[in-house]
Design a protein around this motif. Structure first.
Motif, PDB file in Angstrom:
ATOM      1  N   ILE A 124     -15.335 -22.055   9.504  1.00 52.35           N
ATOM      2  CA  ILE A 124     -15.243 -22.960   8.364  1.00 52.35           C
ATOM      3  C   ILE A 124     -15.509 -22.205   7.074  1.00 52.35           C
ATOM      4  O   ILE A 124     -15.974 -21.070   7.075  1.00 52.35           O
ATOM      5  N   TRP A 125     -15.225 -22.858   5.998  1.00 53.41           N
ATOM      6  CA  TRP A 125     -15.494 -22.410   4.635  1.00 53.41           C
ATOM      7  C   TRP A 125     -15.112 -20.964   4.370  1.00 53.41           C
ATOM      8  O   TRP A 125     -13.945 -20.634   4.355  1.00 53.41           O
ATOM      9  N   ASP A 126     -16.108 -20.121   4.129  1.00 53.09           N
ATOM     10  CA  ASP A 126     -15.845 -18.756   3.685  1.00 53.09           C
ATOM     11  C   ASP A 126     -15.002 -17.968   4.686  1.00 53.09           C
ATOM     12  O   ASP A 126     -14.088 -17.246   4.299  1.00 53.09           O
ATOM     13  N   GLU A 127     -15.320 -18.112   5.963  1.00 50.31           N
ATOM     14  CA  GLU A 127     -14.578 -17.347   6.965  1.00 50.31           C
ATOM     15  C   GLU A 127     -13.140 -17.856   7.095  1.00 50.31           C
ATOM     16  O   GLU A 127     -12.215 -17.073   7.268  1.00 50.31           O
ATOM     17  N   ALA A 128     -12.936 -19.155   6.977  1.00 46.10           N
ATOM     18  CA  ALA A 128     -11.578 -19.706   6.997  1.00 46.10           C
ATOM     19  C   ALA A 128     -10.793 -19.231   5.776  1.00 46.10           C
ATOM     20  O   ALA A 128      -9.625 -18.851   5.887  1.00 46.10           O
ATOM     21  N   GLU A 129     -11.445 -19.241   4.612  1.00 45.68           N
ATOM     22  CA  GLU A 129     -10.789 -18.752   3.393  1.00 45.68           C
ATOM     23  C   GLU A 129     -10.455 -17.277   3.510  1.00 45.68           C
ATOM     24  O   GLU A 129      -9.410 -16.826   3.043  1.00 45.68           O
ATOM     25  N   GLU A 130     -11.347 -16.510   4.152  1.00 48.24           N
ATOM     26  CA  GLU A 130     -11.081 -15.089   4.340  1.00 48.24           C
ATOM     27  C   GLU A 130      -9.843 -14.886   5.216  1.00 48.24           C
ATOM     28  O   GLU A 130      -8.992 -14.048   4.926  1.00 48.24           O
ATOM     29  N   LEU A 131      -9.720 -15.651   6.294  1.00 53.87           N
ATOM     30  CA  LEU A 131      -8.533 -15.539   7.150  1.00 53.87           C
ATOM     31  C   LEU A 131      -7.272 -15.887   6.371  1.00 53.87           C
ATOM     32  O   LEU A 131      -6.241 -15.214   6.520  1.00 53.87           O
ATOM     33  N   GLN A 132      -7.325 -16.902   5.528  1.00 50.43           N
ATOM     34  CA  GLN A 132      -6.162 -17.264   4.717  1.00 50.43           C
ATOM     35  C   GLN A 132      -5.823 -16.152   3.723  1.00 50.43           C
ATOM     36  O   GLN A 132      -4.654 -15.809   3.537  1.00 50.43           O
ATOM     37  N   ARG A 133      -6.837 -15.573   3.099  1.00 50.41           N
ATOM     38  CA  ARG A 133      -6.617 -14.485   2.147  1.00 50.41           C
ATOM     39  C   ARG A 133      -6.033 -13.269   2.864  1.00 50.41           C
ATOM     40  O   ARG A 133      -5.091 -12.643   2.391  1.00 50.41           O
ATOM     41  N   LEU A 134      -6.564 -12.955   4.037  1.00 51.42           N
ATOM     42  CA  LEU A 134      -6.052 -11.821   4.800  1.00 51.42           C
ATOM     43  C   LEU A 134      -4.607 -12.041   5.222  1.00 51.42           C
ATOM     44  O   LEU A 134      -3.815 -11.100   5.227  1.00 51.42           O
ATOM     45  N   ALA A 135      -4.257 -13.277   5.566  1.00 55.00           N
ATOM     46  CA  ALA A 135      -2.868 -13.579   5.928  1.00 55.00           C
ATOM     47  C   ALA A 135      -1.934 -13.288   4.753  1.00 55.00           C
ATOM     48  O   ALA A 135      -0.824 -12.769   4.937  1.00 55.00           O
ATOM     49  N   GLU A 136      -2.391 -13.605   3.538  1.00 48.13           N
ATOM     50  CA  GLU A 136      -1.560 -13.386   2.350  1.00 48.13           C
ATOM     51  C   GLU A 136      -1.287 -11.912   2.088  1.00 48.13           C
ATOM     52  O   GLU A 136      -0.269 -11.575   1.488  1.00 48.13           O
ATOM     53  N   ILE A 137      -2.174 -11.043   2.519  1.00 42.21           N
ATOM     54  CA  ILE A 137      -1.987  -9.605   2.273  1.00 42.21           C
ATOM     55  C   ILE A 137      -1.623  -8.854   3.547  1.00 42.21           C
ATOM     56  O   ILE A 137      -1.841  -7.654   3.657  1.00 42.21           O
ATOM     57  N   SER A 138      -1.053  -9.560   4.519  1.00 48.05           N
ATOM     58  CA  SER A 138      -0.767  -8.946   5.814  1.00 48.05           C
ATOM     59  C   SER A 138       0.705  -8.915   6.191  1.00 48.05           C
ATOM     60  O   SER A 138       1.039  -8.790   7.365  1.00 48.05           O
ATOM     61  N   ASP A 139       1.585  -9.010   5.226  1.00 46.73           N
ATOM     62  CA  ASP A 139       3.008  -8.896   5.537  1.00 46.73           C
ATOM     63  C   ASP A 139       3.342  -7.420   5.719  1.00 46.73           C
ATOM     64  O   ASP A 139       3.265  -6.650   4.760  1.00 46.73           O
ATOM     65  N   PRO A 140       3.680  -6.986   6.938  1.00 45.48           N
ATOM     66  CA  PRO A 140       3.919  -5.561   7.172  1.00 45.48           C
ATOM     67  C   PRO A 140       5.271  -5.063   6.658  1.00 45.48           C
ATOM     68  O   PRO A 140       5.536  -3.873   6.666  1.00 45.48           O
ATOM     69  N   LYS A 141       6.116  -5.970   6.198  1.00 47.03           N
ATOM     70  CA  LYS A 141       7.454  -5.575   5.723  1.00 47.03           C
ATOM     71  C   LYS A 141       7.653  -6.050   4.292  1.00 47.03           C
ATOM     72  O   LYS A 141       8.594  -6.764   3.980  1.00 47.03           O
ATOM     73  N   ILE A 142       6.766  -5.609   3.433  1.00 46.03           N
ATOM     74  CA  ILE A 142       6.768  -6.047   2.048  1.00 46.03           C
ATOM     75  C   ILE A 142       7.937  -5.424   1.284  1.00 46.03           C
ATOM     76  O   ILE A 142       8.355  -4.309   1.567  1.00 46.03           O
ATOM     77  N   SER A 143       8.454  -6.164   0.340  1.00 46.38           N
ATOM     78  CA  SER A 143       9.527  -5.698  -0.531  1.00 46.38           C
ATOM     79  C   SER A 143       9.037  -5.828  -1.971  1.00 46.38           C
ATOM     80  O   SER A 143       8.440  -6.841  -2.332  1.00 46.38           O
ATOM     81  N   ILE A 144       9.260  -4.801  -2.775  1.00 47.05           N
ATOM     82  CA  ILE A 144       8.787  -4.817  -4.156  1.00 47.05           C
ATOM     83  C   ILE A 144       9.976  -4.692  -5.095  1.00 47.05           C
ATOM     84  O   ILE A 144      10.711  -3.712  -5.063  1.00 47.05           O
ATOM     85  N   ASP A 145      10.156  -5.688  -5.942  1.00 49.79           N
ATOM     86  CA  ASP A 145      11.224  -5.685  -6.947  1.00 49.79           C
ATOM     87  C   ASP A 145      10.662  -5.102  -8.235  1.00 49.79           C
ATOM     88  O   ASP A 145       9.805  -5.711  -8.874  1.00 49.79           O
ATOM     89  N   THR A 146      11.128  -3.920  -8.610  1.00 48.96           N
ATOM     90  CA  THR A 146      10.649  -3.291  -9.840  1.00 48.96           C
ATOM     91  C   THR A 146      11.639  -3.464 -10.989  1.00 48.96           C
ATOM     92  O   THR A 146      11.460  -2.874 -12.053  1.00 48.96           O
ATOM     93  N   GLY A 147      12.662  -4.293 -10.780  1.00 47.06           N
ATOM     94  CA  GLY A 147      13.620  -4.565 -11.850  1.00 47.06           C
ATOM     95  C   GLY A 147      12.906  -5.139 -13.059  1.00 47.06           C
ATOM     96  O   GLY A 147      12.104  -6.051 -12.946  1.00 47.06           O
ATOM     97  N   GLY A 148      13.178  -4.586 -14.230  1.00 42.57           N
ATOM     98  CA  GLY A 148      12.564  -5.067 -15.459  1.00 42.57           C
ATOM     99  C   GLY A 148      11.194  -4.476 -15.741  1.00 42.57           C
ATOM    100  O   GLY A 148      10.597  -4.770 -16.778  1.00 42.57           O
ATOM    101  N   LEU A 149      10.683  -3.675 -14.826  1.00 41.66           N
ATOM    102  CA  LEU A 149       9.390  -3.016 -15.034  1.00 41.66           C
ATOM    103  C   LEU A 149       9.628  -1.608 -15.572  1.00 41.66           C
ATOM    104  O   LEU A 149      10.735  -1.079 -15.489  1.00 41.66           O
ATOM    105  N   PRO A 150       8.594  -0.961 -16.086  1.00 37.23           N
ATOM    106  CA  PRO A 150       8.765   0.414 -16.585  1.00 37.23           C
ATOM    107  C   PRO A 150       9.215   1.358 -15.468  1.00 37.23           C
ATOM    108  O   PRO A 150       8.947   1.103 -14.284  1.00 37.23           O
ATOM    109  N   PRO A 151       9.890   2.452 -15.815  1.00 32.92           N
ATOM    110  CA  PRO A 151      10.366   3.399 -14.792  1.00 32.92           C
ATOM    111  C   PRO A 151       9.230   3.928 -13.906  1.00 32.92           C
ATOM    112  O   PRO A 151       9.445   4.243 -12.742  1.00 32.92           O
ATOM    113  N   GLU A 152       8.028   3.998 -14.452  1.00 31.79           N
ATOM    114  CA  GLU A 152       6.887   4.484 -13.666  1.00 31.79           C
ATOM    115  C   GLU A 152       6.604   3.570 -12.470  1.00 31.79           C
ATOM    116  O   GLU A 152       6.166   4.039 -11.420  1.00 31.79           O
ATOM    117  N   ALA A 153       6.866   2.287 -12.625  1.00 28.71           N
ATOM    118  CA  ALA A 153       6.658   1.347 -11.517  1.00 28.71           C
ATOM    119  C   ALA A 153       7.629   1.642 -10.374  1.00 28.71           C
ATOM    120  O   ALA A 153       7.243   1.644  -9.199  1.00 28.71           O
TER     121      ALA A 153
END
Length: 122
Positions: A59-88
Motif C-alpha cells: 500500500i501507499w509508498d510501496e504501491a506508488e514506488e511500483l507505479q513509478r518504476l513501471a513508468e521508467i521500465s520501458d526497455p524499448k524507449i524511443s526518443i524524438d529529438t526533432g526540434g531540439l538542439p543538435p546536442e540532444a
C-alpha cells in the motif's frame, strides 16, 4: 532487467514466492512474467500493474514506488529529438551506441546527473 523487474524479483524473493506461483495467481504465463522481470517485455498494462500491487499486498509508498518504476521500465524507449538542439540528437545517438558498453557505476552516474540537472526526482 528493468527497475520494475528488479523490484518485482526482490519482492518475490523476500516472500519466498516462485515465478510460477506468482504467474499462476496473476493469470499470466511464467514465461511472460520472467520476460517482464528481465526487461524483454514492455511495461505491464495498468490493469496488470494493479494486480501485481494487490498480489504483493503493498500500500501507499510501496504501491506508488511500483507505479513509478513501471513508468521508467520501458526497455524499448524511443526518443524524438526533432526540434531540439543538435546536442540532444548527438547525445541520444552516442548513448544508444554505447549504452551496452557502460558499466553499472557509469550508468548510475549518468542517471543521477541527468536527474540532478533536470530537477527531477528518482
Amino acid at each position: 532487467m528493468t527497475p520494475l523487474g528488479a523490484k518485482m524479483r526482490a519482492l518475490r524473493e523476500e516472500r519466498g514466492i516462485s515465478l510460477k506461483d506468482m504467474a499462476e495467481s496473476l493469470g499470466v504465463s511464467s514465461a511472460y512474467l520472467s520476460a517482464l522481470e528481465h526487461g524483454k517485455r514492455g511495461k505491464p498494462t495498468g490493469f496488470l500493474l494493479h494486480r501485481i500491487i494487490a498480489y504483493f499486498n503493498v500500500i501507499w509508498d510501496e504501491a506508488e514506488e511500483l507505479q513509478r518504476l513501471a513508468e521508467i521500465s520501458d526497455p524499448k524507449i524511443s526518443i524524438d529529438t526533432g526540434g531540439l538542439p543538435p546536442e540532444a540528437t548527438e547525445l541520444t545517438n552516442r548513448l544508444a551506441g554505447a549504452i551496452d558498453k557502460l558499466d553499472p557505476e557509469d550508468l548510475r552516474f549518468l542517471r543521477d546527473e541527468v536527474i540532478r540537472r533536470s530537477g527531477k526526482r528518482r
